[in-house]
Design an enzyme around this catalytic site. Structure first.
Site, PDB file in Angstrom:
ATOM      1  N   CYS A 179      13.246 -21.576 -62.432  1.00 45.62           N
ATOM      2  CA  CYS A 179      12.712 -22.332 -63.225  1.00 45.62           C
ATOM      3  C   CYS A 179      11.383 -22.892 -62.755  1.00 45.62           C
ATOM      4  O   CYS A 179      10.958 -24.218 -62.445  1.00 45.62           O
ATOM      5  CB  CYS A 179      13.689 -23.607 -63.204  1.00 45.62           C
ATOM      6  SG  CYS A 179      13.196 -24.456 -64.993  1.00 45.62           S
ATOM      7  N   CYS A 214      12.618 -22.012 -71.016  1.00 45.02           N
ATOM      8  CA  CYS A 214      12.356 -23.044 -70.009  1.00 45.02           C
ATOM      9  C   CYS A 214      12.236 -24.318 -70.884  1.00 45.02           C
ATOM     10  O   CYS A 214      11.324 -24.549 -71.452  1.00 45.02           O
ATOM     11  CB  CYS A 214      11.178 -22.805 -69.183  1.00 45.02           C
ATOM     12  SG  CYS A 214      10.846 -23.993 -67.847  1.00 45.02           S
TER      13      CYS A 214
END
Ligand code: FAD
Ligand code: UQ1
Length: 454
Positions: free
Chosen positions: A192, A372
């Site tokens: 991430c 994301c």
């Protein structure tokens, strides 16, 4: 006398034959055999095991996973900001692994892909017909000098990337009384890639709401040369940092923390000579360097960069056709997220399924889909979605580069449900189908004019 195994192609299938000697058990004789062995019971391991455990039935799938608790790591961004409690990110591992699979509760210690065997820390040697590796990433906090001490000694040093250190983040935000607030991004691929700045925007918003913003000098010190890898979203983020007076220092890699003096030392990656820059800090959020787990790095399954060497379109290992990889531990060149794992689980289902049935590959090719949710404040989120080429692959018929409340609720309320109820149970393969539906006209119903914009 040795025992071993050869891989043989028959009708397109790779079959592992144990060549047992006639002597009694040798160190590499298998203690247990599975049709499918999965290493890692995280996001990818659970999803993969669930799919194939339903297909093969009870007792044919084994999962090697040492941890008693499964964490929904994306929740930790919200835990750090005081929006969720850490307990809500945790479930017993036993409730996440598929019932029809056997849980082998230990660590994989070594791989022997030539013999189709994995040795475990409990001494067991497990053999398999097919292997899926989903071991995630190792957090190399120890590579930053003084950091382990800083975590234990200094309440102003925190990290959303670890279950224990994320619990320091919100108290550190609350106790901050002004000065330098530093957010780091390391010099390795990470999971991430948006998370290091999500917590920064939440912190800025928090200090704004609590009247401390004017006293804070907020800095994003990143090893990268850009704020985000995809231009469409980078443009939005650059606007945000400018508007909110956040200083971005590019090509800065955290190498040392001195908790006694509250100093953070960064290496200047754009300098010809070895140069460092030292900042004093009053708040420090650290994202550690990451790599594939050592056990994997030490095996013959990795490429020269140390990640599992798979075909990026099929997820099949490039040298051992009966082995597939999923998730963060692979060298698939996309941003490492649970959203990517979801899409990869569909690719794995199709391609491993075909390989097992003796059908030619590829059946379905991965396009690099990843996503994301860039939380930019309490109630605001940019929903980045893109492919291998950094081209946006957006699901909703709205401009997803704008921070929106609707996308914040997707992140906070919808994604956890999608994760626990569908992804780890093998029933969520990403939003590609919905994206296509939107493109084929259904999107009109949801066009901005017809939707209450948030
Ligand atoms: P993991 O889920 O990490 O699982 C790896 C498993 O392998 C673990 O259970 C581990 O115990 C096991 N393992 C390791 N070594 C061994 C061994 N030797 N033997 C056996 N088992 C082993 N993703 C999103 O999509 N959206 C987000 O908003 C998002 N936000 C994030 C925010 C934070 C702070 C963090 C930390 C992550 C975030 N992610 C997000 C990323 C996402 O959590 C990961 O990309 C995803 O969980 C990767 O899945 P995985 O299966 O590859 O690895
Ligand atoms: C996603 O599929 C997923 O898996 C459940 C996440 O995990 C936490 C995500 O954060 C995101 C953003 C997705 C992508 C899904 C949509 C609907 C954009």
């Amino acid at each position: 006398m040795s025992s071993g195994c050869v891989l043989t192609a028959r009708n397109g299938r790779m079959i592992c034959y144990a060549l047992r000697s006639f002597s009694t058990a040798t160190p590499c004789a298998a203690d247990k055999h599975y049709k499918l062995l999965v290493v890692g019971g995280g996001t990818g391991g659970c999803a993969a095991a669930s799919k194939f455990a339903s297909k093969f039935g009870k007792g044919h799938v084994g999962i090697i996973e040492p941890n008693e608790t499964h964490y929904y790591q994306p929740m930790w961004t919200l835990v750090g900001a005081g929006i969720k409690r850490v307990e809500s990110s945790a479930r017993p591992m036993s409730s996440c692994l598929p019932r029809k699979a056997d849980w082998i509760k230990c660590k994989a210690l070594s791989f022997d892909p030539e013999s189709c065997k994995v040795t475990c820390t409990n001494g067991d040697v497990i053999s398999y017909d097919y292997l899926v590796v989903g071991m995630g990433l190792q957090l190399d906090y120890h590579k930053i000098k003084g950091l382990p001490e800083a975590f234990s000694q200094d309440p102003a040093v925190c990290s959303n990337y670890n279950r224990n250190y994320v619990m320091k983040t919100y108290p550190a935000l609350q106790n901050f009384e002004g000065g330098n607030a530093i957010f780091s991004f390391p010099n390795t691929p990470i999971k991430c890639a948006g998370a290091p700045q999500k917590i920064m925007y939440l912190a800025e918003d928090y200090w704004n709401r609590t009247g401390k913003r004017d006293k804070a000098n907020i800095m994003y010190n990143t090893s990268l040369g850009v704020i985000f890898g995809v231009k469409k979203y980078a443009d939005s983020l650059l606007k945000i940092v400018e508007e909110r007076n956040i200083k971005v220092n590019y090509k800065r890699n955290l190498i040392e923390v001195r908790p006694d003096k509250r100093e953070a030392v960064f290496q200047k990656l754009d300098s010809e000579t070895v140069e460092t820059e030292t900042f004093s800090y009053n708040f420090l959020h650290v994202v550690p360097p990451m790599s594939a787990p050592d056990v994997l790095k030490e095996s013959s399954l990795v490429d020269q960069t140390g990640y599992m060497d798979v075909n990026k379109f099929t997820l099949q290992h490039v040298r051992y056709p009966n082995i597939f990889g999923i998730g963060d531990c692979t060298n698939v060149p996309t941003s490492k997220t649970a959203a990517a794992v979801a899409a990869q689980s569909g690719i794995l289902r199709k391609n491993l399924g075909a390989f097992i049935d003796g059908r030619p590959l590829p059946v379905l090719e991965y396009d690099g889909y990843t996503s994301c949710p860039l939380v930019t404040g309490y109630g605001k989120c940019i929903m980045a979605e893109f492919d291998f080429n950094g081209q946006p692959l957006e699901t909703f018929p709205i401009d997803q580069s704008k921070p929106r409340r609707s996308m914040y609720h997707m992140k906070k309320d919808v994604m956890p449900e999608l994760y626990w109820k569908f992804l780890i149970r093998g029933n969520w393969e990403g939003p590609a189908t919905y994206r296509k539906l939107m493109r084929f006209g259904m999107g009109n119903i949801l066009k901005p004019s017809a939707v209450h914009q948030t």
